[in-house]
Design a protein around this motif. Structure first.
Motif: not given
Length: 918
Positions: A440, A442, A452, A454, A468, A504, A506, A519-523
């Motif tokens: 999770d 975000v 960030v 998690w 990042w 990006n 991670t 685990r990665s996400t973008q913002a």
């Protein structure tokens, strides 16, 4: 409302206007009561009287009903006038809110001239209100100098000149009052006496009234604001976390105790920290500040107040002084409190080998506690890798590159300054990420930072690595990272995070015996509308539909996450249609369009902040749909092919009929022997046939039929031509063949008949064959000569000879012999008359075939040479080898008069290329 100077000017002008001069003395003709200045409360009633002077002789005898009232040259309505007596007139104003000033009394004199008598200036305002919220404070301006400053609330605006004064009294003495100078709600009074209670109040006064504020009791020592401490200094102690602050006080009133507030911060910080006040409420001139960070620069400030412990103070603290000037102190160095954060980057140049790039972060000043002099790094392999420990000491860089075999390694790193070494940081490098990852993840902006969050795995995590990088078009994007403790579940990115840029992020958990998968996400730290809109174009266009396509916006153009696309399309006269398209699509089909219609399309991309449209694009739908043209063309082509095939088959089946109408069998004049049966013709006409009759010339042969009854009516000399014809017939037998395959010799048929020869009674007519040879040039060129000759062609006649029903003849209604002319198409030409008499052409019954054959023999001259005796000039005939054949048209002369002698040759001319179908 009005200044004193302007009021004075008005009064002077009014007085000058209401005095008259006589005998060198000034005499006043009237006056207004009340006299100037007139001050009136706003909203009240007002009545003014104008009193005339009986002894003003300059105006003559006047009466009060002649008085006119004006306010600033504006006439007052007469309803407000009231004549009291002969010399007094009054005017009344009710509920005054504003009267234009001045108010004048005027009179109308001889000549209808208005004369001013008197005038007054009027001021409107309010009486002063009772001052409220009176408060005073004793301010220390010098070590031995104090002033009493009192302030109050004067209330509403009076619009008049209102005077305020601050009054004070000791128990036995009235002190001088204080008049405000620049403001009307504050006043400063010098004071030198403490420990005495005073009574203070404010008095307000103007022309409409006078009022006082409440009286207050005031203890000067309780309300003193002292000067701040000065001469501050900071000294470093023996401990790196302690600084000593010293100062001097400037408030030295006997029996008074001061209390202090000490605040401090680091140099680059914006928030202050305070020393607890209960530790600084006693009289002092220094203080030791503890729990500071080593090797850190601090800023200090100090303020003080009287520690007033009066029973009636009820916890009142008094007035604090202003803050003192800032002073800066620097704590001593200490050993680093934390080891450097270390991370690795692995690349595989060849199977089984690694290029291991170790990087570590510089310590923050709060962690370094001094100047970092260098780093010490050691690396050792874990079984089954046999890698001896290597130590790299006194490194002054933050990167180390090693070539090792792939396997498991342990990296240790420490930083050191002049005091000592930091704790050791340990990094375990394994070939696989076999441990549990975070869940999770975000990222979101908060308080100007990119945070960030998690969910931690169930297993214990030693630390987290957050990587990042800014998403860019090329693949070589710079990667940054930071280390967070294993107890954290959120952190903000500690780097140069820019707005409108996509990052990006991670999160990688590190365990004591390995690491988990990232685990990665973008913002975005901050989003905006796209820089450009998408450019749309057509991928495929049909009759009622079109397929649109577009390229996604680049990362630099997006400025945020694209939520959806908006497509707007319309015709030149139609309404707009808007459709919403998912952000993941790059194509969209438009349906229910009109055929052969111009459409305008525009597309916009939207983020959370808003959208931006791209350029407009136009396209035209097709007039025919896919396959429609083929559905029309293919059947038409098939039908045309079928019709063509049927036509060809029909033509083959009817080829004889078609050939008869289009390509008839025409005799070849080049093979004719006409030159051989004219022996009297000079040889020069036969030796050079090509010169006399060039290629393309032709001849026509005509036949004239004479009825038997007509022959009898002729006289004996007139029958000579017919006798000659008869002899020619007999002589021609056996010499040449007739036209159409019948020669003179083989045909016993007679061409001319008379009573002496005993012709059969049934023969009612005889034929005379003759020909006129007209050599024509090629394509209507005029030939040089015209000759006449008999024809002895061996070619068969045209089909009309064997089909008598197709023959046509000329029949003349007059007694004049006719000359008939025919064209190539076989139709009758216009009739030509001899001697100006008209001829009528009629179709008659065809002649007897035997008569035609006999007539041929007589005409061709093969039976005798009488043709020369008749005065007919023989001529040569040479047909064009490729030209049309000769034709012979049988005709009949229906009527011959007694005075006319029938000629043996009646020339008829047929133009080039023409023939009469037989």
């Amino acid at each position: 409302m009005f200044s004193q100077r302007s009021w004075s000017v008005h009064v002077v002008c009014t007085l000058l206007s209401i005095y008259s001069f006589g005998d060198g003395l000034i005499e006043m003709c009237g006056i207004i009561r009340p006299e100037a200045p007139v001050v009136l409360p706003i909203g009240s009633n007002f009545t003014a009287l104008c009193i005339l002077n009986d002894h003003c002789y300059s105006l003559g005898k006047i009466h009060a009903n002649q008085i006119i009232w004006r306010t600033k040259n504006v006439l007052v309505p007469k309803e407000q006038y009231h004549v009291i007596n002969q010399t007094v007139s009054s005017v009344t104003f009710s509920d005054i809110t504003m009267i234009p000033s001045p108010l004048t009394c005027n009179i109308m004199v001889a000549g209808n001239i208005e004369q001013n008598i008197y005038g007054v200036e009027i001021q409107l305002g309010f009486p002063p209100e009772k001052p409220k919220n009176l408060s005073c404070i004793v301010i220390q301006t010098q070590p031995e100098l104090f002033i009493l400053r009192c302030t109050w609330d004067p209330g509403r605006e009076t619009f008049l000149n209102t005077n305020y004064s601050l009054k004070s009294r000791w128990p036995d003495k009235m002190l001088p009052e204080c008049i405000p100078q620049k403001t009307k709600n504050a006043c400063d009074v010098p004071i030198f006496v403490f420990f005495v209670t005073m009574k203070i109040w404010v008095e307000a006064k103007n022309e409409l009234g006078e009022v006082e504020s409440d009286h207050i009791e005031f203890d000067p020592l309780q309300y003193v604001k002292p000067l701040p401490p000065n001469k501050l200094s900071v000294n470093s102690g023996e401990f790196p976390t302690v600084l000593k602050l010293s100062w001097t006080n400037r408030f030295n009133i006997v029996s008074t105790v001061l209390k202090y507030i000490i605040r401090y911060k680091t140099v680059n910080s914006t928030s202050w920290s305070e020393v607890p006040r209960e530790e600084t409420d006693s009289q002092r001139t220094s203080f030791a500040i503890q729990e500071l960070r080593p090797f850190t620069k601090y800023v200090f400030q100090l303020c003080c107040a009287i520690n007033y412990a009066h029973p009636r103070s009820n916890g009142y603290e008094g007035y604090w002084s202003d803050w003192s000037e800032e002073v800066v102190g620097f704590t001593a160095e200490d050993m680093p409190t934390k080891g450097p954060a270390v991370w690795r980057k692995i690349s595989t140049p060849s199977p089984g080998n690694w290029t291991l790039e170790l990087t570590w972060k510089e310590l923050y000043p709060s962690e370094a506690n001094g100047v970092i002099l260098g780093y010490e790094v050691s690396i050792s392999g874990k079984p089954p890798v046999s890698f001896p420990m290597k130590v790299y000491s006194q490194l002054n860089v933050t990167k180390l590159i090693l070539n090792v075999q792939n396997g498991t390694y342990e990296v240790r790193i420490t930083a050191y300054n002049k005091v000592g070494k930091s704790p050791t940081s340990v990094l375990l490098i394994s070939p696989t990420n076999s441990k549990a990852p975070v869940k999770d993840i975000v990222a979101f902006p908060k308080d100007g930072k990119l945070w960030v969050n998690w969910t931690a795995p169930k297993e214990f995590v030693n630390k987290y690595i957050i990587e990042w990088y800014e998403v860019c078009e090329h693949s070589d994007c710079s990667t940054e990272w930071q280390q967070e403790p294993g107890t954290k579940h959120s952190a903000f990115l500690k780097g140069d995070i820019k707005p409108f840029k996509c990052y990006n992020i991670t999160v990688i958990p590190l365990y004591v015996n390995g690491q988990g998968e990232g685990r990665s996400t973008q913002a975005y730290l901050q989003q905006d509308v796209p820089s450009n809109g998408p450019s749309v174009q057509t991928k495929k266009v049909g009759k009622f539909e079109a397929l649109l396509e577009w390229k996604p916006l680049s990362v630099d153009e997006q400025n945020g996450f694209i939520k959806y696309y908006n497509i707007t399309y319309k015709t030149a006269t139609g309404n707009e249609t808007v459709v919403i398209v998912n952000a993941s699509q790059t194509e969209y089909p438009l349906s229910s369009l009109s055929s052969d219609t111009l459409y305008m399309v525009q597309m916009a991309a939207y983020t959370e902040i808003g959208g931006r449209s791209g350029p407009q694009f136009t396209f035209t739908t097709k007039k025919f749909g896919e396959g429609e043209i083929e559905a029309i063309v293919v059947p038409v082509c098939l039908a045309f092919l079928i019709v063509t095939l049927l036509g060809v088959l029909f033509c083959f089946s009817k080829r004889d009929i078609i050939k008869k109408h289009i390509w008839p069998n025409v005799p070849d004049p080049s093979k004719s022997v006409i030159a051989q049966w004219s022996p009297q013709t000079p040889s020069k006409h036969f030796n050079s046939k090509e010169q006399i009759y060039p290629e393309g010339s032709f001849t026509d042969v005509s036949v004239v039929e004479i009825e038997a009854d007509d022959k009898k009516s002729l006289s004996e000399p007139d029958l000579k031509p017919f006798d000659l014809l008869k002899k020619e017939k007999n002589a021609s037998e056996g010499h040449s063949s007739g036209i159409g395959g019948s020669s003179c010799m083989s045909s016993p048929r007679q061409s001319v008949s008379d009573s002496d020869e005993g012709e059969p009674a049934q023969n009612t007519s005889s034929t005379v064959q003759y020909s006129t040879v007209v050599p024509n040039g090629y394509r209507d060129q005029i030939p040089p000569v015209q000759v006449f000759s008999r024809s002895e062609s061996t070619q068969p006649l045209l089909e009309s000879e064997e089909r008598p029903e197709d023959q046509q003849v000329l029949k003349s209604d007059s007694s004049t012999p006719t000359h008939s002319y025919f064209k190539q198409n076989g139709n009758w030409d216009d009739t030509v008359t001899d001697g100006g008499s008209s001829e009528r052409v009629k179709q008659i019954s065809p002649i007897n075939e035997e008569d035609v054959a006999g007539l041929h023999c007589a005409q061709m001259g093969g039976c005798g040479a009488e043709g020369d005796e008749q005065g007919v000039s023989p001529g040569a005939f040479h047909p064009c080898p490729e030209g049309p054949s000769m034709q012979f048209e049988p005709t009949r002369i229906n009527t011959v008069t007694d005075n006319e002698i029938p000629k043996s040759y009646l020339p008829q001319t047929v133009r080039q290329g023409g023939y009469m179908p037989q």
